[in-house]
Design an enzyme around this catalytic site. Structure first.
Site, short mmCIF file in Angstrom:
data_model
loop_
_atom_site.label_atom_id
_atom_site.label_comp_id
_atom_site.label_asym_id
_atom_site.label_seq_id
_atom_site.Cartn_x
_atom_site.Cartn_y
_atom_site.Cartn_z
N GLU A 160 7.34 -15.63 -10.52
CA GLU A 160 6.69 -14.33 -10.36
C GLU A 160 6.19 -13.60 -11.51
OE1 GLU A 160 10.61 -12.03 -8.39
OE2 GLU A 160 8.78 -11.82 -7.39
N HIS A 165 16.92 -37.93 -5.59
CA HIS A 165 16.43 -38.11 -4.21
C HIS A 165 15.15 -37.66 -4.25
CE1 HIS A 165 20.25 -38.96 -2.48
NE2 HIS A 165 20.73 -37.88 -3.11
N LYS A 198 5.96 -4.65 -4.11
CA LYS A 198 7.46 -4.41 -4.21
C LYS A 198 7.95 -4.48 -2.74
CE LYS A 198 11.35 -3.60 -5.95
NZ LYS A 198 12.11 -4.79 -6.72
N GLU A 236 16.88 -18.83 -7.22
CA GLU A 236 16.51 -17.41 -7.89
C GLU A 236 15.90 -17.36 -9.23
OE1 GLU A 236 15.81 -14.78 -7.02
OE2 GLU A 236 16.65 -13.03 -8.40
N ASN A 255 -1.72 1.83 5.48
CA ASN A 255 -0.74 0.90 5.17
C ASN A 255 -0.34 -0.08 6.40
OD1 ASN A 255 -0.38 2.40 3.17
ND2 ASN A 255 1.60 2.94 3.35
N GLY A 256 -0.30 -1.48 6.08
CA GLY A 256 -0.04 -2.41 7.01
C GLY A 256 -1.23 -3.15 7.45
N TRP A 275 -2.91 -2.72 -1.26
CA TRP A 275 -2.55 -4.21 -1.71
C TRP A 275 -3.35 -4.95 -0.63
CZ3 TRP A 275 -0.47 -8.25 0.77
CH2 TRP A 275 0.37 -9.33 -0.09
N LYS A 312 12.27 -16.07 -10.12
CA LYS A 312 12.09 -14.92 -11.15
C LYS A 312 10.94 -15.51 -12.10
CE LYS A 312 13.49 -12.45 -9.81
NZ LYS A 312 13.95 -11.84 -8.66
N CYS A 371 0.96 -1.11 -0.11
CA CYS A 371 0.18 0.07 -0.07
C CYS A 371 0.84 1.14 -0.09
CB CYS A 371 -0.86 -0.09 1.22
SG CYS A 371 -1.98 -1.33 1.34
N ARG A 407 5.06 -0.15 -5.85
CA ARG A 407 5.06 -1.13 -4.82
C ARG A 407 3.97 -2.06 -5.06
NH1 ARG A 407 6.51 2.65 -0.20
NH2 ARG A 407 5.23 1.49 1.18
#
Ligand code: M6R
Length: 605
Positions: free
Chosen positions: A484, A500, A600, A477, A98-99, A74, A481, A2, A27
């Site tokens: 997402e 395994h 973000k 990574e 926010n939060g 968000w 990537k 947010c 964000r």
């Protein structure tokens, strides 16, 4: 996540609030809204989805008013609908937040029991009700906010206005960043300095527990005990220009291409080539006394920690633990004396990493941070700040921050090794690190090959990545990537782990991306690759000319990297891994810079 912008203005604010929201778009968000006070009443526009929807609402029904607050949401509690979008109005009070208010449920139950009606499913609406209740009981706005803040548990930044006090903008911060901007006959509130950059460069960062009363003429800041306090006003240095994509199609592509420059920029502050030395910023503790290292981070930054573990243990022979921050506090870690805690974060605001940092500090551990935003909460709270100089990273998928973090991690590992008397040929380390920017540029030269093969990967439902040693976290990574931004299911494995279990996933439809620079671990990685090929795996081999000559047969594609020393291979091989994810996402037509569901700066737990 947010974003908040508030203006107590000397001229109309709606366009400027919208502009501020645009600067917070990076964000990540899924709805947005603006509320102004005009002619003694609130006027509000909200819209689900992207800001263009809100802009359209504003074009149809413009907002007047010289004071207002705006928000990108968000979603955490309740779907991203118009009703759940902020600002939330209750009676004479309007709130953006926010939060997360963690105790919103008992508060909401209590408010409902008192006959109050809720119009959204958000946790935020309880804040608006609580302040409205105080005001209805006769409290002045500042007193109402001061009474309500201690009732709220969780992490939050708030912007509040009261209809009957149109010249007052209130804000509060606990666990989520909030800044105050100082203007000329105007003052501002913003969740970061970037949002306020076109309005002012004069910024004060609120500290934990602070709240603020903003009028056109003055800013008054109070601490959590309601004592008036002063917080330094600094020049934010944030550019007033909207950061643009230059000639690139997406911010992510631009940021991938910036890497040779920003990694060089970062390394410049750590390398002393004339003295053949790798240096760190001054610290007020003795590095040679460090007996163990505990690294905590989230997502991509946690993979930097994993690569750092290989480097620190190999170079300095100091044991390293790496945790994802969301698990750290809850596993009740054993923190022995002479541990150095290291947090790694692009934003410096990630809630879990910040909480882990505070956990370490409360246990008396000395801390360091590899952080990209020097004004962030983490940067201000660590004992030793080891900055990255990646510049603002706008694409949600982290790219240039990752490689700059790796550069700093390598510098740290070398310093610890020297402090432990184990570094050996420091000039050689300096020389290897100096080669990174050029090797990265060379890697970027293979962009066309990667773009050409991307459609093959884009057609897959699942993709696996393999690597060994420091290339194992790079495989993780690569998979992150790809997931997402392309929404393709992908996993990274240590290549020796394949048999395994994961090898059961292999068939002709599952591409296998093998990250294998030639060197000490190459033969073993290739054996694991061949075991998969024997079972039909469609391999893409990323290696140097020597590795490709040796093992490039029977692959669906090879991506050639320059031959580099093992220490710097993760930095250079990050480039094709990022480009592959990028081109696959472009081939699939996804929203590369703002992928669905992602934010973000993750300022909630
Ligand atoms: O700001 P931070 O570096 O603390 O963020 C950590 C993660 O949220 C971040 O790396 C995330 O995994 C990225 N979206 C990865 O591309």
């Amino acid at each position: 996540m947010c974003g908040i912008v508030g203006i107590m203005g000397g001229e109309p604010v709606a366009d400027r609030l919208l502009d501020g929201l645009k600067r917070l778009e990076y964000r990540g968000y899924d709805s947005a809204g603006i509320c102004t006070i005009h002619d003694d009443r609130f006027d509000r526009r909200r819209a689900p989805g992207k800001l263009k929807n809100l802009a359209q609402r504003l074009a149809e029904e413009p907002l007047a008013g010289m004071a207002g607050i705006a928000h990108t949401r968000w979603a955490t509690h309740g779907a991203p609908t118009e009703d759940n979008a902020h600002p939330h109005i209750v009676g004479d009070v309007v709130v953006v937040h926010n939060g997360i208010i963690e105790n919103f449920k008992p508060l909401r139950d209590e408010l409902i029991a008192q006959g109050r009606e809720f119009r959204s499913q958000t946790d935020t609406e309880v804040v608006a009700h609580l302040i409205a209740r105080e005001i209805e009981n006769g409290a002045a706005p500042r007193a109402a906010l001061a009474t309500v803040l201690p009732m709220l548990h969780g992490a939050f930044a708030l912007g509040v206005m009261v209809r009957t006090h149109p010249d007052l903008l209130l804000g509060a911060r606990l666990g989520a960043p909030l800044t105050v901007g100082y203007g000329d006959g105007e003052n501002y509130l913003g969740s970061d300095a970037l949002a306020l950059a076109p309005l002012t460069q004069r910024i004060a960062y609120l500290e934990e527990g602070d709240w603020v009363a903003i009028t056109r003429e003055a800013v008054e800041i109070y601490d959590r005990d309601n004592n008036a306090v002063t917080r330094p006003i600094v020049n934010s240095g944030a550019s007033g220009q909207l950061i643009d994509k230059g000639n690139h199609r997406h911010f992510m592509q631009k940021e991938i291409y910036e890497q040779p420059v920003v990694v060089a920029q970062t390394l410049r502050s750590y390398l002393r080539p004339l003295e053949s030395k790798v240096a760190l910023p001054d610290m007020d503790f003795d590095l040679s006394a460090i007996e163990r290292v505990a690294i905590v981070a989230c997502g991509t930054a946690s993979y930097v920690g994993m690569i750092g573990k290989y480097w620190i243990e190999q170079l300095a022979r100091v044991p390293v633990e790496v945790d994802v921050a969301s698990e750290y506090r809850y596993r009740d870690p054993v923190l022995l004396p002479n541990t150095l805690g290291i947090v790694i974060s692009q934003s410096g605001e990630t809630a879990d990493t910040l909480a882990a940092l505070r956990h370490m500090r409360a246990a008396g551990v000395t801390t360091a941070g590899i952080i990209n935003v020097p004004t962030s909460s983490m940067a201000r709270e660590v004992d030793l700040l080891m900055p990255t100089h990646a510049g603002p990273e706008i694409g949600v998928a982290s790219t240039k921050a990752f490689t700059c973090q790796l550069a700093v991690m390598a510098a740290f590992a070398a310093n610890l090794a020297r402090a432990k008397g184990r570094l050996g040929d420091e000039a050689d380390v300096v020389q290897q690190l100096q080669q990174v920017p050029e090797a990265m540029s060379e890697a970027l030269g293979h962009d066309g090959d990667i773009e050409a093969m991307a459609p093959k990967i884009a057609a897959a439902r699942d993709v696996l990545y393999l690597g060994r040693g420091p290339e194992f976290p790079l495989a993780l990574e690569g998979a992150l990537k790809l997931k997402e931004i392309s929404y393709i299911h992908a996993e990274g494995y240590a290549s020796g782990e394949m048999k395994h279990g994961p090898i059961a996933l292999i068939d002709e439809a599952v591409p296998l991306i093998v990250i294998a620079p030639s060197g000490p671990l190459f033969d073993k990685t290739v054996s694991n690759m061949q075991e998969a090929q024997a079972r039909g795996a469609q391999v893409v081999l990323i290696s140097d000319a020597e590795g490709i000559a040796q093992a490039g047969e029977n692959t669906i594609a090879t991506i050639e990297m320059p031959k580099v020393a093992p220490l710097i291979a993760p930095l250079v091989y990050a480039v094709p891994v990022q480009l592959l994810a990028y081109h696959v996402a472009v081939a699939k037509g996804t929203d590369v810079d703002q992928p669905r569901n992602l934010a973000k700066s993750v300022t909630v737990e």
